[in-house]
Design an enzyme around this catalytic site. Structure first.
Site, PDB file in Angstrom:
ATOM      1  CG  HIS A 182      45.712  30.036  34.027  1.00 34.80           C
ATOM      2  ND1 HIS A 182      44.832  29.769  35.042  1.00 34.80           N
ATOM      3  CD2 HIS A 182      46.915  30.252  34.625  1.00 34.80           C
ATOM      4  CE1 HIS A 182      45.471  29.830  36.211  1.00 34.80           C
ATOM      5  NE2 HIS A 182      46.739  30.115  35.976  1.00 34.80           N
ATOM      6  CD  GLU A 183      50.344  30.385  32.935  1.00 32.33           C
ATOM      7  OE1 GLU A 183      50.820  31.366  33.544  1.00 32.33           O
ATOM      8  OE2 GLU A 183      49.978  29.349  33.526  1.00 32.33           O
ATOM      9  CG  HIS A 216      49.141  34.580  35.961  1.00 35.56           C
ATOM     10  ND1 HIS A 216      48.671  34.897  37.220  1.00 35.56           N
ATOM     11  CD2 HIS A 216      49.081  33.217  35.884  1.00 35.56           C
ATOM     12  CE1 HIS A 216      48.357  33.783  37.871  1.00 35.56           C
ATOM     13  NE2 HIS A 216      48.589  32.752  37.081  1.00 35.56           N
ATOM     14  CG  HIS A 266      47.135  40.939  37.914  1.00 38.27           C
ATOM     15  ND1 HIS A 266      47.055  40.047  38.949  1.00 38.27           N
ATOM     16  CD2 HIS A 266      46.685  42.108  38.419  1.00 38.27           C
ATOM     17  CE1 HIS A 266      46.576  40.654  40.029  1.00 38.27           C
ATOM     18  NE2 HIS A 266      46.346  41.907  39.731  1.00 38.27           N
TER      19      HIS A 266
END
Length: 679
Positions: free
Chosen positions: A468-469, A472, A475
């Site tokens: 998940h991290e 980020h 991105h």
């Protein structure tokens, strides 16, 4: 010779080992003074404003401030000390003041407007950057009369102090509570890994026996595996009363802090002409109105609550019939659920841990990212100044072999480090006059640390959190936008910012990806097919209960910020009770003070925005469905996601990026299917 201030040496990576609390104020003095002097001179002397004489140098000034402040903010979160915290908090109001001063500068606003309206030849990303800035001025009170501007500024300062105090209180209350256990029989049921961790924690604190803390890797095994019901109840109570009037230390009680934050947010919204803070919050988000968000959440609640009620009824039946437990309390749910999962699927999360040694998970993650997006990631050893020896530093290479970005990875829970997991940054991509600045990210988790001579072994949940991290991080790091305000995650609507992170979570369930990230830490054996099948069978186990819990948090947050009277005595608790009545199937005990440690909303930027997790989950499940339809590793689909979502960052509206990738607007079908909520 006077020693240089390491926070002013911003041409390179931060010199963490040299940064001291006493460097912070002088460094901020210099940067703010320089930035203000440049701006005053520019606004006084320039007659015609352009991107090159106003916006680009403004970006330089902002970039310099970010590069000075971000190591301070980061260290305050990961190696917190009294001295550092004091210096950090002392300067927060100065920083807030500076940003409000910029946002209320009418001359600067007019100059920016003249660039937006008068300059031809701006590309789409530059136009979006300027449009976002102009909205930012409005939301900073640029149009307010002077007395109201002053009040707005005071509110901003006070809010920055209060939100910081909120998270300080949670950190202190979490760190302060420990339970020493001298008889191992009291810990019956705990897996070997949890016992070893508790023994190691005791040793690190020069204590005998075993020590339980409220850090998640210690708290979670107790709630899931401890046969000792009294211990579970005690640990649950300590965890859910953190930073409240029922906690051990009155000075860390967040009750008044929450009321003050809510009162000031409402006042800020009123000053800007909004009926409530929820409306103000949504001014920069994808969702069009608070009502649209409520409709979305309530629709999901209608679709999932019956499933959740069935799941909880099954827990109660199992507890009564198999465990002789007639009265299931909140501290029993995790324990009973685990026993049920073992009985139903012959499977426990603990069975997976030996297959997820940290090094294997990380190298497999890098392999996946290379396959999907064509970037190569390598650790850089030596000559990198780190804040802790657990931290590693990596370079990201693009297809041509050039370094495109770099990042720090800080994986393990420890004292003096805030709980949770997050991605933040030292700097973003920026085409400067003297060359390209590449993005540098901080990726932080609080996973189980290595114990003794064993490597760190992750639960599957911890693997999902890391992915998940990292979403980020991708991105932030893979953007091809050259203007800092809309590069990477900057300028992306808050309710779309979780799209890449939640998209990455999906890969953790795919056999082909598990073959990359999972191998037994001792034998190197791949995850056995039988275990994989059990894991898949258990995937949707109690997902409806998980969904209504997220909806409970989202609705509580939205209702709280929709209510102008939320700060009145007793109102917060009343709103919480109404939401619990509406969606919760497990009613928490009266002493539960969840809001007092709800850092996302009271200190983490998710105010009237917690719904973003569910909102973006619709986007991410639907985006991943295209990979499922066309081939998980189809080069064209990976390239399209890279090009239409990751690389464009905030340079266009999130919905445009989604439609460019998916060919249509999002549909919730994939989310309901992924969550097992379709009949």
């Amino acid at each position: 010779m006077e020693q240089k201030n390491p926070l002013l040496d911003i041409s390179k990576l931060p010199l963490f080992s040299q940064i001291k609390p006493e460097h912070i104020t002088p460094a901020l003095d210099v940067v703010l003074q320089d930035n203000r002097a440049w701006l005053d001179q520019t606004l006084d002397t320039e007659t015609r404003f352009t991107w090159n004489n106003l916006v680009a140098p403004m970006n330089e000034a902002g970039n310099r401030l970010d590069r000075m402040w971000s190591p301070v903010s980061h260290m305050n979160a990961v190696v917190n000390t009294e001295e550092l915290r004091k210096a950090y908090n002392d300067n927060l109001s100065r920083l807030s003041d500076y940003h409000t001063e910029l946002g209320q500068n009418a001359k600067l606003y007019q100059a920016m407007q003249s660039v937006r309206e008068g300059e031809t030849g701006l590309d789409a990303a530059q136009q979006k950057s300027l449009d976002d800035s102009l909205l930012g001025f409005t939301l900073s009170g640029v149009a307010l009369p002077d007395a109201q501007k002053e009040r707005f500024r005071a509110i901003s300062q006070e809010l920055s102090q209060l939100t910081s105090r909120f998270s300080d209180n949670v950190l202190d209350a979490t760190n302060a509570w420990t339970k020493q256990i001298l008889d191992v029989n009291e810990l019956a049921g705990l897996p070997e890994s949890a016992l070893e961790m508790a023994a190691q924690t005791a040793k690190q604190r020069d204590m005998e026996g075993w020590v339980i803390t409220l850090q998640f890797p210690s708290y979670f095994p107790v709630m899931t595996y401890a046969d000792n019901r009294e211990l579970r109840a005690e640990v649950y109570r300590a965890y859910t009363t953190r930073a409240s009037e029922l906690g051990a230390n009155a000075e860390w009680d967040n009750t008044q802090v929450m009321c003050d934050i809510l009162r000031l947010r409402q006042e800020e919204a009123s000053l800007l002409g909004y009926a409530n803070f929820a409306e103000l919050s949504l001014a920069t988000k994808m969702a069009e109105s608070p009502q649209q968000v409520l409709d979305f959440l309530e629709d999901l609640a209608r679709k999932s609550k019956a499933f959740a009620a069935t799941e909880f009824a099954e827990i109660q039946t199992f507890a009564r019939d198999q465990l002789g437990l007639d009265d299931v309390q909140a501290w029993d749910v995790g324990y009973v659920s685990e026993k049920m999962k073992q009985a139903r699927f012959d499977f426990s999360e603990e069975d997976l841990k030996p297959y997820f040694p940290a090094a294997r998970v990380i190298s497999g993650l890098f392999t996946l990212v290379e396959k999907l997006f064509g970037v190569r990631i390598e650790q850089q050893a030596g000559h990198i100044d780190l804040w802790h020896n657990d931290v590693h530093f990596y370079l990201v290479y693009d297809r041509s072999g050039a370094v495109q970005a770099c990042f720090y990875l800080d994986l393990y829970a420890r004292q003096h480090k805030r709980g949770g997991a997050w991605m933040s940054d030292f700097c973003g991509r920026f085409q400067r006059v003297d060359g390209l600045q590449i993005p540098v990210a901080f990726m932080t988790c609080n996973s189980s640390a290595p114990v003794g001579d064993k490597p760190a072994l992750f639960t599957h949940d911890e693997v999902v959190t890391l992915f998940h991290e990292f979403g980020h991080g991708l991105h932030h790091m893979l953007t091809q936008v050259d203007y800092p305000d809309v590069a990477g995650i900057n300028g992306v609507e808050w309710d779309a910012v979780e799209l890449p992170s939640q998209f990455m979570e999906n890969w953790c369930w795919e056999r082909s990806v598990l073959d990359m990230i999972a191998a037994h830490w001792q034998t190197g054996e791949a995850l056995p097919e039988a275990l994989f099948q059990k894991m898949q069978a258990a995937r949707h186990f109690q997902t409806a209960m998980g969904t209504v819990r997220q909806l409970e948090f989202s609705l509580f947050d939205m209702r709280l910020h929709l209510d102008p009277q939320a700060a009145e005595p007793g109102r917060l608790e009343a709103i919480r009770q109404e939401v619990l009545e509406q969606v919760a199937v497990i009613k928490p005990p009266a002493f539960n003070r969840m809001p007092n440690s709800f850092t996302h909303v009271f200190a983490g930027g998710y105010a009237a925005g917690y719904y973003s997790y569910k909102w973006a989950e619709v986007l991410s499940a639907d985006a991943f469905a295209r990979f499922e339809e066309e081939g998980l590793f189809d080069a064209g689909v990976g390239e399209a996601f890279l090009k239409e979502v990751l690389q464009v960052g905030g340079s266009r509206k999130a919905m445009e990026s989604f439609v460019a990738f998916r060919g249509r607007k999002p549909s919730a079908d994939a989310l309901l299917r992924h969550s097992g909520l379709t009949a």
